[in-house]
Scaffold this motif. Structure first.
Motif, PDB file in Angstrom:
ATOM      1  N   ILE A  41     -44.534 -15.352 -12.162  1.00 32.14           N
ATOM      2  CA  ILE A  41     -43.580 -16.251 -12.808  1.00 32.14           C
ATOM      3  C   ILE A  41     -42.201 -15.587 -12.895  1.00 32.14           C
ATOM      4  O   ILE A  41     -41.162 -16.233 -12.685  1.00 32.14           O
ATOM      5  N   ALA A  42     -42.193 -14.271 -13.211  1.00 34.58           N
ATOM      6  CA  ALA A  42     -40.913 -13.555 -13.276  1.00 34.58           C
ATOM      7  C   ALA A  42     -40.219 -13.550 -11.913  1.00 34.58           C
ATOM      8  O   ALA A  42     -38.999 -13.757 -11.817  1.00 34.58           O
ATOM      9  N   ALA A  47     -36.141 -15.851  -8.225  1.00 28.05           N
ATOM     10  CA  ALA A  47     -35.830 -16.592  -7.003  1.00 28.05           C
ATOM     11  C   ALA A  47     -35.025 -17.856  -7.303  1.00 28.05           C
ATOM     12  O   ALA A  47     -34.075 -18.204  -6.583  1.00 28.05           O
ATOM     13  N   VAL A  48     -35.398 -18.545  -8.401  1.00 26.75           N
ATOM     14  CA  VAL A  48     -34.653 -19.752  -8.787  1.00 26.75           C
ATOM     15  C   VAL A  48     -33.216 -19.378  -9.131  1.00 26.75           C
ATOM     16  O   VAL A  48     -32.249 -20.070  -8.764  1.00 26.75           O
ATOM     17  N   ALA A  50     -31.557 -16.989  -7.945  1.00 22.02           N
ATOM     18  CA  ALA A  50     -30.839 -16.637  -6.707  1.00 22.02           C
ATOM     19  C   ALA A  50     -30.812 -17.789  -5.704  1.00 22.02           C
ATOM     20  O   ALA A  50     -30.674 -17.554  -4.498  1.00 22.02           O
ATOM     21  N   ASP A  51     -31.001 -19.005  -6.177  1.00 20.93           N
ATOM     22  CA  ASP A  51     -30.933 -20.200  -5.329  1.00 20.93           C
ATOM     23  C   ASP A  51     -32.023 -20.195  -4.254  1.00 20.93           C
ATOM     24  O   ASP A  51     -31.813 -20.637  -3.120  1.00 20.93           O
ATOM     25  N   PHE A  52     -33.195 -19.688  -4.583  1.00 19.62           N
ATOM     26  CA  PHE A  52     -34.379 -19.687  -3.721  1.00 19.62           C
ATOM     27  C   PHE A  52     -34.230 -18.876  -2.433  1.00 19.62           C
ATOM     28  O   PHE A  52     -35.135 -18.891  -1.589  1.00 19.62           O
ATOM     29  N   LYS A  53     -33.130 -18.185  -2.266  1.00 21.24           N
ATOM     30  CA  LYS A  53     -32.952 -17.427  -1.021  1.00 21.24           C
ATOM     31  C   LYS A  53     -33.991 -16.325  -0.852  1.00 21.24           C
ATOM     32  O   LYS A  53     -34.485 -16.104   0.262  1.00 21.24           O
ATOM     33  N   PRO A  54     -34.369 -15.570  -1.903  1.00 24.20           N
ATOM     34  CA  PRO A  54     -35.418 -14.554  -1.713  1.00 24.20           C
ATOM     35  C   PRO A  54     -36.730 -15.137  -1.209  1.00 24.20           C
ATOM     36  O   PRO A  54     -37.451 -14.487  -0.459  1.00 24.20           O
ATOM     37  N   ILE A  55     -37.053 -16.379  -1.639  1.00 22.03           N
ATOM     38  CA  ILE A  55     -38.302 -16.988  -1.174  1.00 22.03           C
ATOM     39  C   ILE A  55     -38.219 -17.260   0.322  1.00 22.03           C
ATOM     40  O   ILE A  55     -39.167 -16.995   1.080  1.00 22.03           O
ATOM     41  N   TYR A  56     -37.061 -17.802   0.778  1.00 23.81           N
ATOM     42  CA  TYR A  56     -36.899 -18.070   2.212  1.00 23.81           C
ATOM     43  C   TYR A  56     -36.998 -16.777   3.018  1.00 23.81           C
ATOM     44  O   TYR A  56     -37.653 -16.725   4.074  1.00 23.81           O
ATOM     45  N   TRP A  57     -36.332 -15.727   2.538  1.00 24.05           N
ATOM     46  CA  TRP A  57     -36.354 -14.440   3.261  1.00 24.05           C
ATOM     47  C   TRP A  57     -37.779 -13.873   3.308  1.00 24.05           C
ATOM     48  O   TRP A  57     -38.211 -13.347   4.337  1.00 24.05           O
ATOM     49  N   THR A  58     -38.501 -14.008   2.192  1.00 23.37           N
ATOM     50  CA  THR A  58     -39.872 -13.482   2.147  1.00 23.37           C
ATOM     51  C   THR A  58     -40.772 -14.240   3.118  1.00 23.37           C
ATOM     52  O   THR A  58     -41.575 -13.641   3.846  1.00 23.37           O
ATOM     53  N   ILE A  59     -40.634 -15.579   3.142  1.00 22.14           N
ATOM     54  CA  ILE A  59     -41.470 -16.381   4.045  1.00 22.14           C
ATOM     55  C   ILE A  59     -41.171 -16.043   5.488  1.00 22.14           C
ATOM     56  O   ILE A  59     -42.071 -15.896   6.336  1.00 22.14           O
ATOM     57  N   GLU A  60     -39.870 -15.913   5.824  1.00 21.08           N
ATOM     58  CA  GLU A  60     -39.506 -15.587   7.206  1.00 21.08           C
ATOM     59  C   GLU A  60     -40.035 -14.207   7.593  1.00 21.08           C
ATOM     60  O   GLU A  60     -40.531 -14.013   8.714  1.00 21.08           O
TER      61      GLU A  60
END
Length: 451
Positions: A41-42, A47-48, A50-60
């Motif tokens: 959750i943290a 990620a929220v 940071a505008d979800f960018k870390p999630i996109y980078w992690t998925i890629e």
């Protein structure tokens, strides 16, 4: 045994130990999962933010890495390998973490943390046992019962006026600490060295000879805290006592006894050497008050035990406290009397098990109680002839005989057990493991009948 066999056994042992962490009730898995959920959750919150960018980078990154791995090895091999690697890291990390906790909490103890947690869970779920008595008999029982439950209350007589306790009582005006000290030591979970220190008796020294360190410690704490009850609470924390030890009363109780020949003697130490059979026991002041903790413990008890111990100087003094007797009468818990193995010269000469029970009932009658408090009795199986039994006979003691059929016909529940233990010793006394096993067998039988 070769090194390979030893390694395999060690690996199997570690695997079993790791599997034990999955047992329910350890209150470990839920908090590990809670911590993992909190971390996720943290990270999601970050990620929220940071505008979800870390999630996109992690998925890629994961997509590229998995694509590279599946080019080297097929998916059917890569998946299980990665799964096993992750599981191994989790197990290794958790084992090292719990190992660090174990070394920090108990660096010199050999008990594995998961084993300690399992044992503590079992003790916490044990029955609420109230053991009433005094002397060495009560402490022997407690040292055995603490293997089965962590919910033990020892209600201890405070009528002792001999030995170290008697000297401290006369010179300092404190309640006698000796029996209480023995019970605290019996229920202690702390290092054996600390318990030995508590039981240490000075062999020399002007004013110190004959005193035990624990008696002096409790007397000093009584003076500091203002009451023996507070001193016991403080000592219990020092010794990590499993359960609680409670005096039968906070009054300065002095015993007296009327004998069959008409004499009256005063003092616990004198009563133990009476020249004639005892017909009545009393105390000064009359009707001493009970401590609230003792009453509360009896009200919540699953099992109430009286004895073993000296009938007139360790057991019956507790029944001179009317509030304790009333609380036992109101309790719906099974009540068990543990009889002594041998008669005591000058106190219970010629008494069999029925005689001991009659003495208890006669004492209760002086308080106006005509109801049996203890309708179940635990007695020793018939002792085989031996040089030790003959040595006791020469000193005036006899095995306490039990007429099972007569007691059963009178409505008593009788249980016989080999309470002296399997290994013969220099004395005929209750063995802590044997008597506790018999008590727990009685409790479980009663539970099966009522459930």
């Amino acid at each position: 045994m070769g090194r390979g066999d030893m390694r395999r056994r060690d690996l199997v042992s570690r695997s079993r130990r790791a599997a034990r962490w999955l047992q329910p009730g350890l209150v470990v898995k839920r908090w590990v999962l809670t911590s993992g959920l909190g971390l996720m959750i943290a990270l999601l919150g970050a990620a929220v933010w940071a505008d979800f960018k870390p999630i996109y980078w992690t998925i890629e990154t994961l997509t590229w890495l998995l694509a590279q791995l599946t080019q080297v090895l097929p998916r059917g091999i890569t998946g299980p390998l990665v799964l096993l690697l992750g599981a191994a890291l989790v197990i290794w990390g958790q084992s090292r973490s719990f190992g660090s906790i174990q070394r920090a909490l108990a660096p010199e103890k050999g008990t594995v943390l998961v084993d300690a947690l399992v044992a503590q869970r079992r003790l916490n779920r044990g029955p609420n046992i109230v053991a009433i008595g005094g002397g060495t008999g009560l402490s022997t029982l407690l040292s055995g019962l603490k293997r089965y439950s962590g919910n033990i209350t020892a209600i201890v007589t405070v009528a002792d006026d001999g030995g170290s306790s008697g000297v401290l009582r006369r010179e300092l005006g404190v309640q006698p600490p000796g029996d209480i000290r023995n019970c605290l030591a019996a229920l202690a979970r702390e290092e054996p060295l600390l318990t030995r220190l508590f039981q240490y008796r000075f062999q020399a020294g002007s004013g110190l000879e004959g005193h035990s360190f624990g008696n002096l410690f409790l007397s000093a704490l009584t003076a500091i805290t203002g009451s023996l009850e507070s001193a016991i609470t403080a000592s219990s924390r020092v010794l990590a006592v499993q359960g609680q030890v409670v005096p039968a009363t906070n009054a300065d109780v002095r015993l007296w006894a009327e004998l069959e020949n008409g004499d009256r003697i005063e003092g616990e130490s004198a009563i133990g050497h009476a020249s004639s059979p005892i017909v009545r026991l009393g105390c000064i002041p009359e009707r001493p008050p009970a401590l609230p903790r003792a009453i509360e413990a009896i009200a919540h008890a699953d099992l109430i035990v009286l004895g073993p111990g000296s009938l007139y100087t360790s057991l019956l003094p507790n029944l001179l406290v009317p509030e304790l007797v009333a609380a036992i009468r109101q309790s719906r818990a099974p009540r068990l009397y543990i009889c002594n193995l041998m008669t005591q010269p000058g106190e219970t000469d010629g008494l069999d098990v029925e005689g001991h029970l009659r003495a208890i009932e006669a004492q209760l009658a002086t308080l106006g109680v005509d109801q049996r408090l203890f309708d179940a009795v635990l007695a020793q199986e018939e002792l085989s002839p031996s040089p030790l039994v003959e040595a006791y006979r020469r000193r005036g003691a006899e095995p306490v005989e039990c007429d099972t059929h007569r007691l059963t016909s009178e409505g008593y529940e009788v249980m016989l057990a080999p309470m002296q233990g399997s290994r013969p010793g220099a004395t005929l006394r209750h063995d802590s493991k044997s008597v506790a096993l018999a008590v727990m067998r009685f409790y479980r039988q009663h539970q099966r009948r009522t459930n």
